[in-house]
Motif scaffolding. Sequence first.
Motif, PDB file in Angstrom:
ATOM      1  N   ALA A 133       0.830  -1.210   0.000  1.00 42.51           N
ATOM      2  CA  ALA A 133       0.000   0.000   0.000  1.00 42.51           C
ATOM      3  C   ALA A 133       0.862   1.257   0.000  1.00 42.51           C
ATOM      4  N   GLU A 134       1.966   1.214   0.713  1.00 42.31           N
ATOM      5  CA  GLU A 134       2.844   2.381   0.799  1.00 42.31           C
ATOM      6  C   GLU A 134       3.448   2.721  -0.556  1.00 42.31           C
ATOM      7  N   GLY A 135       3.739   1.675  -1.352  1.00 42.52           N
ATOM      8  CA  GLY A 135       4.359   1.902  -2.660  1.00 42.52           C
ATOM      9  C   GLY A 135       3.542   2.819  -3.546  1.00 42.52           C
ATOM     10  N   ILE A 136       2.225   2.553  -3.657  1.00 39.02           N
ATOM     11  CA  ILE A 136       1.417   3.425  -4.520  1.00 39.02           C
ATOM     12  C   ILE A 136       1.051   4.728  -3.821  1.00 39.02           C
ATOM     13  N   GLY A 137       1.090   4.719  -2.486  1.00 34.44           N
ATOM     14  CA  GLY A 137       0.896   5.979  -1.778  1.00 34.44           C
ATOM     15  C   GLY A 137       2.015   6.960  -2.126  1.00 34.44           C
ATOM     16  N   SER A 258      -6.308 -16.002  -3.531  1.00 33.15           N
ATOM     17  CA  SER A 258      -5.406 -15.274  -4.415  1.00 33.15           C
ATOM     18  C   SER A 258      -4.276 -16.208  -4.827  1.00 33.15           C
ATOM     19  N   TYR A 259      -3.339 -15.686  -5.624  1.00 34.78           N
ATOM     20  CA  TYR A 259      -2.188 -16.509  -6.009  1.00 34.78           C
ATOM     21  C   TYR A 259      -1.157 -16.587  -4.889  1.00 34.78           C
ATOM     22  N   VAL A 260      -1.397 -15.838  -3.796  1.00 30.89           N
ATOM     23  CA  VAL A 260      -0.570 -15.942  -2.601  1.00 30.89           C
ATOM     24  C   VAL A 260      -1.473 -16.124  -1.388  1.00 30.89           C
ATOM     25  N   ASP A 261      -0.924 -16.647  -0.328  1.00 31.22           N
ATOM     26  CA  ASP A 261      -1.667 -16.904   0.907  1.00 31.22           C
ATOM     27  C   ASP A 261      -1.948 -15.578   1.609  1.00 31.22           C
ATOM     28  N   MET A 262      -3.220 -15.205   1.692  1.00 32.94           N
ATOM     29  CA  MET A 262      -3.600 -13.918   2.280  1.00 32.94           C
ATOM     30  C   MET A 262      -3.999 -14.030   3.749  1.00 32.94           C
ATOM     31  N   ARG A 263      -3.815 -15.199   4.347  1.00 32.71           N
ATOM     32  CA  ARG A 263      -4.165 -15.342   5.759  1.00 32.71           C
ATOM     33  C   ARG A 263      -3.291 -14.446   6.628  1.00 32.71           C
ATOM     34  N   GLY A 264      -3.911 -13.795   7.592  1.00 32.16           N
ATOM     35  CA  GLY A 264      -3.168 -12.958   8.522  1.00 32.16           C
ATOM     36  C   GLY A 264      -2.814 -11.584   8.007  1.00 32.16           C
ATOM     37  N   MET A 265      -3.205 -11.281   6.778  1.00 27.74           N
ATOM     38  CA  MET A 265      -2.921  -9.971   6.220  1.00 27.74           C
ATOM     39  C   MET A 265      -3.796  -8.896   6.872  1.00 27.74           C
ATOM     40  N   PRO A 266      -3.421  -7.619   6.772  1.00 28.19           N
ATOM     41  CA  PRO A 266      -4.290  -6.555   7.283  1.00 28.19           C
ATOM     42  C   PRO A 266      -5.641  -6.593   6.581  1.00 28.19           C
ATOM     43  N   SER A 267      -6.640  -6.033   7.212  1.00 27.58           N
ATOM     44  CA  SER A 267      -7.962  -5.954   6.600  1.00 27.58           C
ATOM     45  C   SER A 267      -7.930  -4.927   5.470  1.00 27.58           C
ATOM     46  N   ARG A 268      -8.957  -4.961   4.658  1.00 27.25           N
ATOM     47  CA  ARG A 268      -9.063  -3.977   3.581  1.00 27.25           C
ATOM     48  C   ARG A 268      -9.078  -2.558   4.157  1.00 27.25           C
ATOM     49  N   ALA A 269      -9.797  -2.375   5.256  1.00 28.60           N
ATOM     50  CA  ALA A 269      -9.880  -1.046   5.873  1.00 28.60           C
ATOM     51  C   ALA A 269      -8.515  -0.564   6.335  1.00 28.60           C
ATOM     52  N   GLU A 270      -7.708  -1.465   6.884  1.00 30.27           N
ATOM     53  CA  GLU A 270      -6.366  -1.089   7.323  1.00 30.27           C
ATOM     54  C   GLU A 270      -5.489  -0.699   6.135  1.00 30.27           C
ATOM     55  N   MET A 271      -5.630  -1.416   5.035  1.00 25.06           N
ATOM     56  CA  MET A 271      -4.855  -1.107   3.835  1.00 25.06           C
ATOM     57  C   MET A 271      -5.229   0.269   3.286  1.00 25.06           C
ATOM     58  N   VAL A 272      -6.520   0.539   3.237  1.00 24.31           N
ATOM     59  CA  VAL A 272      -6.990   1.820   2.718  1.00 24.31           C
ATOM     60  C   VAL A 272      -6.533   2.959   3.618  1.00 24.31           C
ATOM     61  N   ALA A 273      -6.604   2.740   4.926  1.00 20.32           N
ATOM     62  CA  ALA A 273      -6.178   3.777   5.867  1.00 20.32           C
ATOM     63  C   ALA A 273      -4.688   4.074   5.722  1.00 20.32           C
ATOM     64  N   HIS A 274      -3.885   3.043   5.506  1.00 21.70           N
ATOM     65  CA  HIS A 274      -2.441   3.257   5.353  1.00 21.70           C
ATOM     66  C   HIS A 274      -2.155   4.032   4.069  1.00 21.70           C
ATOM     67  N   TYR A 275      -2.858   3.677   3.002  1.00 22.70           N
ATOM     68  CA  TYR A 275      -2.695   4.416   1.752  1.00 22.70           C
ATOM     69  C   TYR A 275      -3.050   5.888   1.952  1.00 22.70           C
ATOM     70  N   ALA A 276      -4.169   6.154   2.630  1.00 24.05           N
ATOM     71  CA  ALA A 276      -4.616   7.524   2.844  1.00 24.05           C
ATOM     72  C   ALA A 276      -3.583   8.314   3.649  1.00 24.05           C
ATOM     73  N   GLU A 277      -2.997   7.654   4.655  1.00 25.52           N
ATOM     74  CA  GLU A 277      -1.995   8.324   5.483  1.00 25.52           C
ATOM     75  C   GLU A 277      -0.752   8.683   4.672  1.00 25.52           C
ATOM     76  N   VAL A 278      -0.275   7.747   3.852  1.00 21.94           N
ATOM     77  CA  VAL A 278       0.944   7.976   3.073  1.00 21.94           C
ATOM     78  C   VAL A 278       0.701   8.963   1.933  1.00 21.94           C
ATOM     79  N   GLY A 280      -1.921  11.123   1.511  1.00 21.44           N
ATOM     80  CA  GLY A 280      -2.570  12.383   1.850  1.00 21.44           C
ATOM     81  C   GLY A 280      -3.879  12.593   1.104  1.00 21.44           C
ATOM     82  N   ARG A 281      -4.391  11.560   0.450  1.00 23.62           N
ATOM     83  CA  ARG A 281      -5.625  11.660  -0.328  1.00 23.62           C
ATOM     84  C   ARG A 281      -6.824  11.153   0.472  1.00 23.62           C
ATOM     85  N   GLN A 282      -7.978  11.751   0.227  1.00 28.40           N
ATOM     86  CA  GLN A 282      -9.197  11.257   0.877  1.00 28.40           C
ATOM     87  C   GLN A 282      -9.660   9.988   0.155  1.00 28.40           C
ATOM     88  N   VAL A 283     -10.308   9.093   0.917  1.00 24.85           N
ATOM     89  CA  VAL A 283     -10.751   7.815   0.355  1.00 24.85           C
ATOM     90  C   VAL A 283     -12.238   7.565   0.613  1.00 24.85           C
TER      91      VAL A 283
END
Length: 339
Positions: A133-137, A258-278, A280-283
């Motif tokens: 998420a940080e990469g595209i942020g 998915s093509y990778v094991d997504m168990r234990g990953m952050p939730s979608r909401a956590e991913m979106v929040a991290h993107y917004a923080e990095v 600076g865009r509203q989501v």
Amino acid sequence: MIDTQRLADWMDEQGLPGKGEPLEARFLSGGTQNEIYEITRGDERCVIRIPPEAAPANRDDGIMREWRIIEALDGTDVPHTKAIAPCSDKSVLGRSFYLMGFVDGWSPMEFKKWKEPFVSDPEARRGLAFQLAEGIGLLSKVDWRAKGLHDLGRPDGFHDRQVDRWTTFFDRIKGRELDGMDVATDWLRTHKPLDFIPGLMHGDYQFANVMFKEGAPAQLAAIVDWEMGTVGDPKLDLAWMIQGWPEDTNAPEAETSSYVDMRGMPSRAEMVAHYAEVSGRQVDDLDYYLVLAKWKLAIVLEQGFQRAGDDIKLQSFGSIVPSLMRSAADLAESTEYNS
């Protein structure tokens, strides 16, 4: 296989490191669009990206377009491959190509799973997602005008063109009706994002198109494969990344969703929040982008299915596409977003 002697001669003419040393090329990956080779000359190591001989003629323009993006990323905070040198002279190797730095890291696509310690350490694995998420942020913050990318895309009217562009594309490759396409298409025609801040976007952002550094904590080494890169709306990259994110990353089905094991990953909401923080865009208008991403991806994959032939991977899109389009329609019908 590329002509190593001709490549070595060209590199010497450009004054690149390793002059006079024997050149070795090792195939890394590639298909119908591009081939990638590791180039070694003495202690020097880099990578060449070049269309195969049979690739469409416009891939040469695409290669030079990719080069412009990679070159523009130098000096930014975006993890990327080092830009070394481009060549549009087809007399050298028969196609345009460019050289970029070798990335000392690993790709999730290499293993189709995580690499240790991210298999046995769930907390470390979460870091891979946050880095994604940080990469595209960070990418969304690149000053594309200052980097000379003012003519890379057509940001003016970006959203106004999406529906007409992709429905026209679908009509060209259409082989069947897709349930829910009319619903999602009509919804996209009558809705817009809350704001539109043009920026540099990848166009196919997902785990398959990044590389990570070895070991923990997770650290993005480079965003790769810029074939779809343009100046457009970076929040579409966000939606592209999370449109298939499991609703519950702790559920057993997250292992195979998915093509990778997504168990234990952050939730979608956590991913979106991290993107917004990095970034600076509203989501707050994320649902708009999710409908657009699902709808567009379904159309893109439908082209692959219609051309599948004996290709088992492309044949598998036959069931994925209708599900994806139905998902876009369901979200369009259920979302409270109404801008």
